[in-house]
Motif scaffolding. Structure first.
Motif, PDB file in Angstrom:
ATOM      1  N   VAL A   1       9.495  -0.749   3.416  1.00 54.01           N
ATOM      2  CA  VAL A   1       9.524   0.598   2.824  1.00 54.01           C
ATOM      3  C   VAL A   1      10.923   0.935   2.333  1.00 54.01           C
ATOM      4  O   VAL A   1      11.095   1.497   1.242  1.00 54.01           O
ATOM      5  CB  VAL A   1       9.027   1.639   3.854  1.00 54.01           C
ATOM      6  N   TRP A   2      11.928   0.563   3.117  1.00 56.55           N
ATOM      7  CA  TRP A   2      13.307   0.855   2.715  1.00 56.55           C
ATOM      8  C   TRP A   2      13.683   0.110   1.436  1.00 56.55           C
ATOM      9  O   TRP A   2      14.378   0.642   0.563  1.00 56.55           O
ATOM     10  CB  TRP A   2      14.256   0.498   3.846  1.00 56.55           C
ATOM     11  N   GLY A   3      13.242  -1.130   1.306  1.00 56.02           N
ATOM     12  CA  GLY A   3      13.513  -1.891   0.092  1.00 56.02           C
ATOM     13  C   GLY A   3      12.873  -1.269  -1.133  1.00 56.02           C
ATOM     14  O   GLY A   3      13.461  -1.270  -2.221  1.00 56.02           O
ATOM     15  N   ILE A   4      11.673  -0.724  -0.974  1.00 55.48           N
ATOM     16  CA  ILE A   4      11.007  -0.080  -2.114  1.00 55.48           C
ATOM     17  C   ILE A   4      11.691   1.224  -2.475  1.00 55.48           C
ATOM     18  O   ILE A   4      11.927   1.522  -3.658  1.00 55.48           O
ATOM     19  CB  ILE A   4       9.519   0.158  -1.774  1.00 55.48           C
ATOM     20  N   ILE A   5      12.063   2.014  -1.467  1.00 65.73           N
ATOM     21  CA  ILE A   5      12.659   3.326  -1.727  1.00 65.73           C
ATOM     22  C   ILE A   5      14.040   3.187  -2.366  1.00 65.73           C
ATOM     23  O   ILE A   5      14.376   3.898  -3.319  1.00 65.73           O
ATOM     24  CB  ILE A   5      12.745   4.145  -0.417  1.00 65.73           C
ATOM     25  N   THR A   6      14.861   2.269  -1.846  1.00 69.14           N
ATOM     26  CA  THR A   6      16.245   2.163  -2.303  1.00 69.14           C
ATOM     27  C   THR A   6      16.398   1.305  -3.551  1.00 69.14           C
ATOM     28  O   THR A   6      17.220   1.612  -4.433  1.00 69.14           O
ATOM     29  CB  THR A   6      17.126   1.596  -1.176  1.00 69.14           C
TER      30      THR A   6
ATOM     31  N   ILE B   1       2.799   2.812   3.394  1.00 68.76           N
ATOM     32  CA  ILE B   1       2.675   2.481   4.818  1.00 68.76           C
ATOM     33  C   ILE B   1       1.264   1.987   5.138  1.00 68.76           C
ATOM     34  O   ILE B   1       1.083   0.963   5.820  1.00 68.76           O
ATOM     35  CB  ILE B   1       3.040   3.708   5.679  1.00 68.76           C
ATOM     36  N   ILE B   2       0.256   2.680   4.616  1.00 74.05           N
ATOM     37  CA  ILE B   2      -1.130   2.276   4.902  1.00 74.05           C
ATOM     38  C   ILE B   2      -1.432   0.915   4.284  1.00 74.05           C
ATOM     39  O   ILE B   2      -2.082   0.069   4.916  1.00 74.05           O
ATOM     40  CB  ILE B   2      -2.108   3.352   4.389  1.00 74.05           C
ATOM     41  N   SER B   3      -0.967   0.686   3.054  1.00 76.28           N
ATOM     42  CA  SER B   3      -1.188  -0.617   2.416  1.00 76.28           C
ATOM     43  C   SER B   3      -0.548  -1.734   3.232  1.00 76.28           C
ATOM     44  O   SER B   3      -1.142  -2.808   3.417  1.00 76.28           O
ATOM     45  CB  SER B   3      -0.615  -0.613   0.993  1.00 76.28           C
ATOM     46  N   PHE B   4       0.650  -1.493   3.731  1.00 76.73           N
ATOM     47  CA  PHE B   4       1.342  -2.508   4.533  1.00 76.73           C
ATOM     48  C   PHE B   4       0.574  -2.801   5.825  1.00 76.73           C
ATOM     49  O   PHE B   4       0.353  -3.973   6.176  1.00 76.73           O
ATOM     50  CB  PHE B   4       2.751  -2.023   4.855  1.00 76.73           C
ATOM     51  N   LEU B   5       0.157  -1.761   6.517  1.00 73.84           N
ATOM     52  CA  LEU B   5      -0.542  -1.967   7.788  1.00 73.84           C
ATOM     53  C   LEU B   5      -1.893  -2.642   7.586  1.00 73.84           C
ATOM     54  O   LEU B   5      -2.274  -3.536   8.363  1.00 73.84           O
ATOM     55  CB  LEU B   5      -0.722  -0.625   8.503  1.00 73.84           C
ATOM     56  N   LEU B   6      -2.631  -2.239   6.570  1.00 71.58           N
ATOM     57  CA  LEU B   6      -3.929  -2.857   6.316  1.00 71.58           C
ATOM     58  C   LEU B   6      -3.786  -4.334   5.951  1.00 71.58           C
ATOM     59  O   LEU B   6      -4.566  -5.177   6.397  1.00 71.58           O
ATOM     60  CB  LEU B   6      -4.654  -2.106   5.187  1.00 71.58           C
TER      61      LEU B   6
END
Length: 307
Positions: free
Chosen positions: A67-72, A21-26
């Protein structure tokens, strides 16, 4: 032991999620974008491109989908710069290269580093000790961006024994110099840690007791002193292993291996944000995973840690 592992997992998994999440937001808060350049695109063209990659959606929708794509599916999405290629394809191309020479670098550093440190501690204040310490200091002050050109000058230009770059499927002659250049400084750190730890353990009371009982030196070293000696070394091996298997930008750039380091640099220069995020998350996940393995190994060696 099972409860200890579950506790560590309960910390590691949320940490990986927070990292994503932090990597995405940054990355999305950085100025510019993957499709901005010195010559701006027409507004309608830019709008269509953003719509194609989902960049026109609200930031929370983009983050959830990512995030959902990475998790699933462990899917890092498409590359913004390389047409018809996904970030998974790019990582699959470069990661095996750095994994191969990084793993060999780790094995070389651990075997020679621990052996050198143990010999130096056992033969303290002798020629072997001075030689080992001198080698460690010399290797420590020669980082890979200095070691790499020295190796090329000696083994390629002067002696003509090894090729100066390339990969060719990981043939042995192309692996030797990257492994030496990458492992040398780590080897020196491991040797110094092992030596200082072994000296401290050899001066412990239980070692004096073993000596008083007349045990041979090899039994004292390998059956009594080695385990406690390796505790601080193991703590260092986690991040060191990740640093080596994820490769070095200098090694990849200098020897033209085509590893993940050069892909990360190219992604930054091309503003390929999806590639940068994918490699960053991969490195972060590897760091957390191997630190978890180090914690488990640490608890196995020293049962007191479990409690």
């Amino acid at each position: 032991m099972i409860i200890y592992i579950l506790k560590r997992l309960s910390v590691a998994l949320p940490t990986i999620l927070i990292l994503i999440i932090i990597s995405f937001l940054l990355m999305h808060s950085a100025p510019g974008g993957p499709f901005t350049s010195e010559k701006p695109l027409p507004e309608q063209v830019l709008k269509n491109i953003n719509a194609k990659y989902g960049l026109d959606q609200p930031i929370y929708n983009q983050m959830f989908n990512y995030v959902w794509g990475i998790i699933t599916e462990f899917d890092f999405g498409p590359s913004f710069r390389y047409k018809d290629r996904t970030v998974n394809d790019i990582i699959a191309q470069g990661f095996p290269v750095t994994l191969k020479y990084g793993t060999w670098s780790f094995i070389l550093a651990v075997l020679f580093g621990t052996s050198l440190g143990i010999i130096a501690a056992i033969r303290q204040n002798t020629f072997l000790d001075y030689l080992a310490v001198g080698f460690s200091i010399s290797a420590q002050v020669l980082p890979n961006f200095v070691m790499a050109p020295i190796l090329v000058l000696i083994f390629t230009l002067y002696l003509g024994w090894l090729p100066g770059g390339g990969w060719e499927g990981g043939q042995i002659q192309f692996v030797i110099m990257p492994v030496i250049a990458l492992s040398t400084s780590y080897l020196a750190s491991i040797a110094r840690l092992t030596r200082s730890s072994m000296l401290e353990v050899l001066n412990s009371n239980f070692i004096r007791t073993a000596k008083a009982k007349g045990l041979p030196q090899y039994k004292i070293v390998f059956y009594h002193a080695l385990k406690p000696t390796l505790l601080p070394v193991i703590s260092y091996l986690g991040p060191a292993f990740v640093g080596m298997i994820t490769g070095s930008v200098v090694i990849d750039m200098y020897f033209s291996t085509g590893g993940i380091g050069v892909l990360f640099v190219n992604g930054a220069l091309n503003r390929d944000y999806s590639t940068i995020m994918g490699i960053t998350i991969l490195v972060g996940c590897l760091t957390i995973t191997f630190n978890l393995l180090v914690d488990i190994l640490y608890a196995w060696i020293d049962p007191k840690i479990r409690y």
